[in-house]
Design a protein around this motif. Structure first.
Motif, short mmCIF file in Angstrom:
data_model
loop_
_atom_site.label_atom_id
_atom_site.label_comp_id
_atom_site.label_asym_id
_atom_site.label_seq_id
_atom_site.Cartn_x
_atom_site.Cartn_y
_atom_site.Cartn_z
N TYR A 35 66.43 -38.64 -1.59
CA TYR A 35 65.80 -37.35 -1.39
C TYR A 35 66.53 -36.30 -2.23
O TYR A 35 67.72 -36.40 -2.49
CB TYR A 35 65.90 -36.91 0.07
CG TYR A 35 64.94 -37.57 1.02
CD1 TYR A 35 65.32 -38.68 1.77
CD2 TYR A 35 63.64 -37.07 1.19
CE1 TYR A 35 64.44 -39.27 2.66
CE2 TYR A 35 62.76 -37.66 2.08
CZ TYR A 35 63.17 -38.76 2.81
OH TYR A 35 62.28 -39.35 3.70
N GLN A 37 67.20 -32.11 -1.98
CA GLN A 37 67.06 -30.99 -1.07
C GLN A 37 67.58 -29.72 -1.73
O GLN A 37 68.74 -29.63 -2.11
CB GLN A 37 67.80 -31.24 0.25
CG GLN A 37 67.53 -30.16 1.30
CD GLN A 37 68.17 -30.46 2.63
OE1 GLN A 37 69.18 -31.14 2.71
NE2 GLN A 37 67.59 -29.93 3.71
N GLY A 40 67.37 -24.05 1.68
CA GLY A 40 66.30 -23.46 2.47
C GLY A 40 65.04 -24.29 2.54
O GLY A 40 64.00 -23.82 3.00
N GLN A 41 65.12 -25.52 2.06
CA GLN A 41 63.95 -26.39 2.09
C GLN A 41 64.28 -27.72 2.75
O GLN A 41 65.44 -28.10 2.86
CB GLN A 41 63.45 -26.64 0.67
CG GLN A 41 62.99 -25.38 -0.04
CD GLN A 41 62.48 -25.66 -1.43
OE1 GLN A 41 62.13 -26.79 -1.77
NE2 GLN A 41 62.40 -24.63 -2.25
N GLY A 42 63.23 -28.41 3.18
CA GLY A 42 63.42 -29.74 3.72
C GLY A 42 63.64 -30.74 2.61
O GLY A 42 63.42 -30.44 1.43
N PRO A 43 64.07 -31.94 2.95
CA PRO A 43 64.25 -32.98 1.94
C PRO A 43 62.93 -33.34 1.27
O PRO A 43 61.89 -33.41 1.93
CB PRO A 43 64.81 -34.16 2.74
CG PRO A 43 65.35 -33.57 4.00
CD PRO A 43 64.47 -32.39 4.29
N LEU A 91 70.30 -36.59 -1.51
CA LEU A 91 70.61 -37.31 -0.28
C LEU A 91 70.09 -38.74 -0.36
O LEU A 91 68.95 -38.97 -0.76
CB LEU A 91 69.95 -36.63 0.93
CG LEU A 91 70.46 -35.26 1.34
CD1 LEU A 91 69.49 -34.61 2.30
CD2 LEU A 91 71.83 -35.37 1.98
N GLU A 107 76.26 -38.27 3.11
CA GLU A 107 76.69 -36.88 3.10
C GLU A 107 76.15 -36.10 1.90
O GLU A 107 76.32 -34.90 1.83
CB GLU A 107 78.21 -36.80 3.16
CG GLU A 107 78.75 -37.32 4.49
CD GLU A 107 80.19 -36.95 4.71
OE1 GLU A 107 80.66 -37.07 5.85
OE2 GLU A 107 80.87 -36.56 3.75
#
Lengths: 114, 112
Positions: A35, A37, A40-43, A91, A107
């Motif tokens: 992912y 990211q 301020g945003q989702g994955p 991620l 992490e």
């Protein structure tokens, strides 16, 4: 039990340089996700593997991004050449199988492109 | 287009307060809804909800799903500074392909 391991944790590069991220999922987890990211945003899914097969790479910018999961375990995500807009946290996550709900995340690798 | 919307985007409360975070969705072939907590590092799993009206609870956190009105709430009672985090909601969909659609998250700040 060890969790999802990612490296490096931080990377600062100049634009047009290449960069690679590595992920070791939880042992026995067949599904691996990369992912991206932004703050301020989702994955945002880049690619999903079932074992060594990339089953969803529809959101991967294939002109500069590539990924592999040799032998269905570790995975590497590469960007070449990097652009300023690639600055983000990358991620890696794994799960037993797709559709088994809980994803376990590493992490993350924070990339800064100057 | 499938989407997951979380509200509010950010929230500041004092320690001891109770907060309610919202997640609404428009997703075809819904399978489950997931809540995650993200502090400075990786998101960590909180709850998975598949059935309407059944509350999931873990300590001071609880969550419930309404599949008719297409939303879920996450409640945190007696908040502590350690609850400060981004709370992410994601919806699993399964048709011919598997999808996990993420919301943008709610940033929660707990002031002492």
């Amino acid at each position: 039990e060890a969790g999802v391991v990612q490296s490096p944790r931080y990377k600062i590069i100049e634009k047009k340089q290449p960069v690679a991220f590595w992920c070791n999922p939880i042992s026995g987890h067949n599904t691996l996700y990369w992912y991206r990211q932004n703050l301020g945003q989702g994955p945002e899914l880049l690619i999903r593997y079932e074992n060594e097969e990339a089953v969803d790479d529809s959101q991967l910018p294939k002109d500069r991004f590539s990924a592999e999961r040799l032998k269905g375990v570790d995975s590497t995500l590469k960007i070449q050449p990097a652009e300023l807009g690639d600055s983000a946290v990358y991620l890696c996550a794994s799960s037993l199988e797709s559709g088994h709900g809980e994803l376990f995340f590493g992490e993350g690798s924070r990339l800064t492109v100057l | 287009e499938d989407k997951v919307v979380q509200s509010p985007l950010s929230l500041v409360v004092h320690e001891g307060d109770t907060v309610t975070l919202n997640c609404s969705y428009e997703v075809t072939n819904f399978r489950s809804l997931l809540w995650y907590k993200q502090e400075k590092k990786a998101p960590t799993f909180l709850f998975m909800l598949t059935s309407s009206g059944i509350e999931k609870k873990s300590g001071r956190l609880s969550s419930i799903l309404d599949k008719k009105e297409l939303f879920s709430i996450l409640n945190i009672t007696a908040t502590q500074t350690g609850d400060s985090a981004i709370y992410l909601c994601a919806v699993e969909a399964w048709d011919s392909n598997y999808q996990l659609i993420w919301g943008a998250g709610t940033k929660l700040i707990i002031k002492p």
